[in-house]
Scaffold this motif. Structure first.
Motif: not given
Length: 509
Positions: A170-178
């Motif tokens: 879930s953290l990787i998804s935030k990093i990739n999006a932001q």
């Protein structure tokens, strides 16, 4: 049953039918009002149909012949499409060039050593970070990466998270999006991979920078990609610029896709060989837009001419409900076709708008720079057949030649701006004329969302409704009067019959 009336008991007359026939005569003025109202409603609807057609044509002008993009459409030939692709973005002139690709732009990368859990077990990216690494409470990580223009972001992007709620996935998804990087966790090798979203080299340092205990202590990543690339066992690479020679001049770009003078180059392969490219106007696509404009203009003036010259059949008034009951469906259709004809005959607003549009089309454009100031010069002229009533015809070969020679001149004819109508291009003139005509029509007939008291025909319709309501009330009173009169007659006849019977009885006795 209180309102039921029975007549003719004494007189033997069909009182009900007599009164109905009398009321038919009384209703004639009301029927005329109903017919007039129906005609006004048809007229209102026909005005609105004209307005919609003009509105659609105005939009077609704006999205077609009035847009510079219509005339900048080009076909581009490239000697080696596998090496480079070229497309026009905003260049208004043709372009040629030679390009040699020596190196493609690459993105900075980095990766870490295999990840283990705090207890030394196999790491699972779907577990909570608190369970995997013993982190507690709110945590923070920061990321900074190179931007699309090849410069480094001024500030870090901070992402806060709760270790008890967050997993690595879930953290990787935030990093990739932001942020400006893309992260990936490989389940097979248990390693984290990071790549910058933008290619190119940061001359003053690294292209990727990471901060936070999670990155350095647990995901085994270096602080930046320079450190990773220079480690004893390399775990990363630096970003590199594309190196090209354009028309003999060596230069660099941070991306493999970039613009030069309004056209876009996309580098595909670095073979260090010369690639030539050249553009020319996409004659067919530009012609298609101009033909569409002429076709729709012709349809519009044909419709306007048809409406203002349509014959009016005064003997065919709108049918009343009673008349329709005695007619076949086909008869009704044929009758209403004639009764609705001529609702806009000789309409001054439409006639004026039509004449102004014709003037807009053939009046020369002053102050131009191309030397072309009339449509006839590019192969578009008014039909010589008077029955066409001002329709345009196209000399396709002449128009194609004009497009190939100078599409900007055609753009100027249609879209030139100016302080006066004579200085404006045809498209601008037409849109102004259409707007004035539509505004005048709207004052007469409103639009679908208008209330009746805001336009002329609507106020007439409201007035007719009031007249009809008053007339209905009057008819009720007239019918009541007829019934009272016939009832009085019946009573008189009844009394006369009684007297006659009495006298006969007396004489007989």
């Amino acid at each position: 049953m209180a309102d039921m009336r029975i007549g003719g008991l004494a007189s033997g007359m069909d009182t009900d039918q007599i009164i109905k026939d009398l009321m038919k005569a009384e209703r004639i003025p009301l029927d005329k009002l109903v017919q007039k109202k129906q005609y006004l409603e048809w007229q209102r609807d026909d005005y609105r149909d004209m307005n919609k057609m003009m509105f659609d044509f105005s939009n077609l002008i704006f999205d077609g012949v009035m847009k510079q993009g219509t005339y900048t459409q080009k076909t581009v030939s490239v000697s080696n499409p596998n090496e480079v692709s070229v497309k026009n973005i905003s260049s208004t002139t043709d372009f040629t060039g030679t390009l040699k690709v020596e190196k493609l732009a690459t993105a900075a990368t980095m990766y870490g050593t295999p990840i283990t859990q705090l207890d030394g077990g196999a790491f699972d990216s779907k577990k909570k970070l608190s369970d995997s690494f013993g982190l507690t409470g709110e945590q923070s990580i920061k990321v900074k990466a190179i931007k699309a223009d090849g410069t480094m972001a001024a500030d870090f992007t901070e992402i806060k998270f709760n270790a008890g709620d967050e997993t690595l996935d879930s953290l990787i998804s935030k990093i990739n999006a932001q942020t400006g990087v893309t992260m990936f966790y490989d389940q097979q090798t248990k390693q984290m991979s990071v790549i910058s979203k933008n290619t190119g080299s940061n001359e003053s340092g690294a292209e990727i920078e990471l901060q936070g205990e999670l990155f350095t202590n647990h995901l085994n990543l270096d602080g930046d990609n320079d450190i990773a690339a220079n480690a004893t066992v390399s775990r990363g690479s630096i970003g590199e610029n594309a190196v090209i020679t354009y028309n003999g001049m060596k230069t660099q770009r941070s991306s493999n896709t970039f613009n030069i003078n309004g056209f876009e180059l996309t580098l595909k392969n670095a073979s260090n060989t010369n690639v030539t490219f050249a553009s020319k106007p996409d004659t067919d696509k530009i012609l298609e837009k101009l033909v569409k404009f002429v076709d729709e203009y012709n349809k519009l003036i044909e419709k306007v001419n048809g409406e203002v010259n349509e014959k009016k059949y005064r003997d065919f008034q709108p049918l009343t409900a009673e008349q329709k009951e005695s007619m076949e469906e086909k008869e009704i259709e044929l009758w209403e076709e004639k009764s609705r004809s001529g609702t806009l005959r000789n309409d001054s607003v439409l006639t004026s708008g039509l004449n102004k549009m014709r003037t807009d089309m053939y009046t020369p454009i002053s102050g131009g720079t191309s030397g072309v100031d009339q449509l006839a010069q590019i192969g578009i002229k008014t039909s010589s057949n008077y029955l066409d009533r001002g329709k345009l015809i196209i000399d396709e070969s002449k128009l194609k030649e004009a497009i190939s020679k100078d599409p900007n001149a055609i753009y100027e004819i249609f879209a030139k701006d100016g302080a006066t109508s004579n200085e404006q291009g045809i498209a601008r003139r037409l849109r102004d004329t259409l707007k004035d005509t539509m505004d005048s029509i709207e004052q007469k007939a409103g639009k679908a969302s208008s209330t009746n008291n805001t336009f002329t025909l609507g106020r007439l319709l409201n007035n007719m409704d009031s007249q009809m309501d008053r007339f209905e009330d009057r008819l009720i009173q007239v019918e009541d009067r007829y019934w009272r009169q016939f009832t009085a007659m019946e009573k008189a006849i009844q009394r006369s019959n009684q007297q006659s019977m009495f006298l006969m009885n007396q004489f007989g006795g």
